[in-house]
Design a protein around this motif. Structure first.
Motif, PDB file in Angstrom:
ATOM      1  N   TYR A  40     -60.974  52.426 -16.025  1.00 49.39           N
ATOM      2  CA  TYR A  40     -62.361  52.857 -15.886  1.00 49.39           C
ATOM      3  C   TYR A  40     -62.444  54.376 -15.996  1.00 49.39           C
ATOM      4  O   TYR A  40     -61.482  55.100 -15.708  1.00 49.39           O
ATOM      5  CB  TYR A  40     -62.922  52.452 -14.514  1.00 49.39           C
ATOM      6  N   THR A  41     -63.611  54.857 -16.369  1.00 50.17           N
ATOM      7  CA  THR A  41     -63.961  56.273 -16.266  1.00 50.17           C
ATOM      8  C   THR A  41     -65.003  56.402 -15.168  1.00 50.17           C
ATOM      9  O   THR A  41     -66.052  55.736 -15.219  1.00 50.17           O
ATOM     10  CB  THR A  41     -64.539  56.816 -17.587  1.00 50.17           C
ATOM     11  N   THR A  42     -64.737  57.212 -14.166  1.00 58.10           N
ATOM     12  CA  THR A  42     -65.672  57.388 -13.063  1.00 58.10           C
ATOM     13  C   THR A  42     -66.623  58.541 -13.352  1.00 58.10           C
ATOM     14  O   THR A  42     -66.304  59.468 -14.094  1.00 58.10           O
ATOM     15  CB  THR A  42     -64.937  57.657 -11.745  1.00 58.10           C
ATOM     16  N   TRP A 414     -57.551  53.923 -12.938  1.00 57.45           N
ATOM     17  CA  TRP A 414     -56.784  52.850 -13.556  1.00 57.45           C
ATOM     18  C   TRP A 414     -56.214  51.968 -12.449  1.00 57.45           C
ATOM     19  O   TRP A 414     -55.637  52.473 -11.480  1.00 57.45           O
ATOM     20  CB  TRP A 414     -55.623  53.397 -14.395  1.00 57.45           C
ATOM     21  N   VAL A 425     -62.680  49.668 -19.958  1.00 57.67           N
ATOM     22  CA  VAL A 425     -64.130  49.605 -19.791  1.00 57.67           C
ATOM     23  C   VAL A 425     -64.702  50.947 -20.246  1.00 57.67           C
ATOM     24  O   VAL A 425     -64.388  51.988 -19.673  1.00 57.67           O
ATOM     25  CB  VAL A 425     -64.505  49.326 -18.327  1.00 57.67           C
ATOM     26  N   ARG A 426     -65.524  50.930 -21.257  1.00 58.94           N
ATOM     27  CA  ARG A 426     -66.008  52.179 -21.863  1.00 58.94           C
ATOM     28  C   ARG A 426     -67.132  52.837 -21.063  1.00 58.94           C
ATOM     29  O   ARG A 426     -67.216  54.059 -21.018  1.00 58.94           O
ATOM     30  CB  ARG A 426     -66.495  51.901 -23.282  1.00 58.94           C
ATOM     31  N   GLU A 427     -67.999  52.045 -20.462  1.00 53.74           N
ATOM     32  CA  GLU A 427     -69.147  52.601 -19.755  1.00 53.74           C
ATOM     33  C   GLU A 427     -68.709  53.208 -18.419  1.00 53.74           C
ATOM     34  O   GLU A 427     -68.022  52.545 -17.624  1.00 53.74           O
ATOM     35  CB  GLU A 427     -70.191  51.503 -19.495  1.00 53.74           C
ATOM     36  N   VAL A 429     -68.435  54.353 -14.559  1.00 54.82           N
ATOM     37  CA  VAL A 429     -68.822  53.710 -13.300  1.00 54.82           C
ATOM     38  C   VAL A 429     -68.922  54.780 -12.224  1.00 54.82           C
ATOM     39  O   VAL A 429     -68.356  55.870 -12.342  1.00 54.82           O
ATOM     40  CB  VAL A 429     -67.804  52.625 -12.894  1.00 54.82           C
ATOM     41  N   THR A 437     -63.722  49.214  -3.980  1.00 54.76           N
ATOM     42  CA  THR A 437     -62.768  48.535  -4.869  1.00 54.76           C
ATOM     43  C   THR A 437     -61.390  48.474  -4.238  1.00 54.76           C
ATOM     44  O   THR A 437     -60.699  47.440  -4.307  1.00 54.76           O
ATOM     45  CB  THR A 437     -62.709  49.250  -6.229  1.00 54.76           C
ATOM     46  N   LEU A 455     -65.430  47.110  -8.140  1.00 51.33           N
ATOM     47  CA  LEU A 455     -65.243  46.914  -9.566  1.00 51.33           C
ATOM     48  C   LEU A 455     -64.350  45.714  -9.826  1.00 51.33           C
ATOM     49  O   LEU A 455     -63.444  45.417  -9.034  1.00 51.33           O
ATOM     50  CB  LEU A 455     -64.609  48.165 -10.177  1.00 51.33           C
ATOM     51  N   ALA A 462     -63.600  42.542 -16.025  1.00 53.10           N
ATOM     52  CA  ALA A 462     -64.083  43.828 -16.527  1.00 53.10           C
ATOM     53  C   ALA A 462     -64.694  43.718 -17.904  1.00 53.10           C
ATOM     54  O   ALA A 462     -65.392  44.633 -18.354  1.00 53.10           O
ATOM     55  CB  ALA A 462     -62.939  44.838 -16.563  1.00 53.10           C
TER      56      ALA A 462
END
Length: 463
Positions: A40-42, A414, A425-427, A429, A437, A455, A462
């Protein structure tokens, strides 16, 4: 709780630089971790004035943004009133090993082991870790001050402690190699990575000894390199260009930091057993800082001796000083009246027509630092109420390099579960989702103060 979670808190590593260095083959362990993780990108979701790791790491541990947790300055973690992940683990009967989390102070005694970050004046728990905490604190808080170096005896006492707490042969070799390299080519800046090695040895030792439910390891070294040396790695975005000599000295600093973190990730992958979930989190990241290049760059000023400097300003009643980062430090007074008087003096102090200090007081704690970052003339004076005048360059030293990196709201998260099935996951969070999580990974209930949903922990979830 049959599960356990180990979190690598590698402060401010950048998703873009991770991709760049993984693509070049310099980070094989990160590449493996990424392939086996849900990625993920936070998004910190805070304005630039609140993009500071001492705010974002509190968010990551509490699941609350700044408006709810209220911890604004480094060293103010003890003001926290919301439960952290470690508090929930304690309440559930589990144990934690918190190895230096930035500005994170659980609201109840930790069931397990807690090593405060180097900017926190609190003592480690258990007290047996105090020698490590004191040594690292002394090195980190005054690392830019060439006049404040620990002596031989302090280093020997520290090595004796480490010999009993997991000192590895690879760390000994790295220390000897660094000292030999400094004689030939300088690059003293690499020493910061040695503290990471010592702390990782301690972390691994305690992890294997106590087998905690929840463990975190924090590193700030690469964030420090990015702040100082980004322009030497990538001069194109900067108007203030480095010289050839500076590039030779600092050009590899950021990449070196990432390689050191990759070595650590490799060791973590070897430690991670089938029942351990390994999480990598950065809280936020960085980007090139070009704002003041046209003015010659931004470099902080810091007192040669904070306690002596406070005395020169006429401040009285100080019980303790606590250095933080860059120009900043805490003045901890014996009573609130003295703190209020000091606040007034610092607010009225001037260099020419400009305020000399940034000041924030909370009770008897005055958080301050020299406010100016431009190249002041040799005769620049600090004028203090009461007729006190101090020549800036007599009482303060200036950072050697101009600021090169500043904070960006995106970070990496990660999660490598025992299934080791990867997904991206590109979008982005919310960073507030990290704490719930982590509790979900431990199969623990999430408290009401953590409002973001956990998540998905699997590739299928995902997707």
């Amino acid at each position: 709780m049959s599960r356990s979670v180990v979190v690598l808190e590698l402060n401010e590593l950048c998703p873009t630089l991770l991709d760049r260095f993984m693509d070049s083959g310099d980070l094989p362990n990160f590449a493996r971790l990424r392939s086996e993780s849900v990625v993920y990108t936070t998004d910190a979701d805070e304005p630039q004035g609140r993009l500071n790791p001492w705010i974002q790491w509190v968010t990551a541990h509490t699941g609350a943004g700044f408006d709810d947790h209220g911890v604004f300055k480094l060293g103010e973690g003890s003001n926290l009133r919301l439960p952290t992940v470690a508090d929930v683990v304690t309440d559930a009967g589990g144990t934690s090993w918190l190895c230096g989390p930035m500005n994170v102070v659980p609201i109840r005694p930790v069931r397990g082991t807690w090593l405060p970050d180097p900017w926190n004046p609190d003592e480690a728990g258990p007290a047996a870790l105090a020698p490590f905490a004191r040594f690292v604190r002394a090195n980190v808080q005054e690392h830019t001050n060439a006049s404040n170096r620990l002596g031989v005896r302090a280093h020997l006492r520290f090595l004796a402690f480490m010999a009993r707490h997991g000192l590895s042969a690879s760390t000994v070799r790295a220390v000897l190699a660094q000292l030999a390299s400094e004689r030939r080519r300088g690059q003293r800046w690499r020493r910061a990575a040695l503290l990471d090695r010592f702390q990782w040895d301690l972390f691994r030792h305690e992890l294997l000894k106590s087998r905690p439910t929840f463990a975190t390891y924090f590193s700030n070294t690469t964030a420090h390199y990015q702040h100082l040396y980004w322009r030497y790695m990538d001069p194109d975005p900067f108007e203030l260009k480095p010289t050839e000599v500076e590039t030779a000295e600092y050009g590899d600093a950021v990449a070196f930091g990432y390689r050191e973190m990759d070595r650590l990730v490799g060791d973590a992958l070897r430690l991670a057993e089938d029942d351990i979930t390994l999480v990598f989190c950065t809280a936020l990241s960085q980007q090139p800082y070009t704002i003041k290049d046209a003015e010659g760059g931004s470099r902080f000023y810091r007192p040669n001796n904070i306690a002596a400097f406070a005395g020169m300003l006429g401040l009285t009643g100080i019980g303790k000083v606590a250095p933080v980062m860059s120009a900043q430090f805490h003045l901890l007074f014996d009573d609130e009246a003295d703190a209020a008087a000091a606040e007034a003096v610092l607010r009225d102090a001037r260099v020419g027509e400009r305020s000399a200090f940034d000041v924030r007081r909370k009770g008897s704690d005055v958080f301050t630092g020299f406010a100016l970052t431009d190249d002041l003339p040799a005769d620049a004076m600090i004028d203090v109420p009461g007729g006190i005048r101090l020549r800036v360059h007599d009482v303060l030293y200036r950072a050697e390099t101009a600021k090169s990196g500043y904070h960006h709201p995106h970070g990496a998260l990660w999660m490598r579960t025992p299934t080791r099935i990867g997904a991206v996951v590109r979008e982005p969070v919310s960073l507030r989702a990290v704490a719930p999580t982590l509790l979900d990974l431990l199969d623990l209930d999430v408290p009401a103060s953590m409002t973001a949903p956990p998540l998905p922990r699997t590739a299928a979830g995902a997707a």
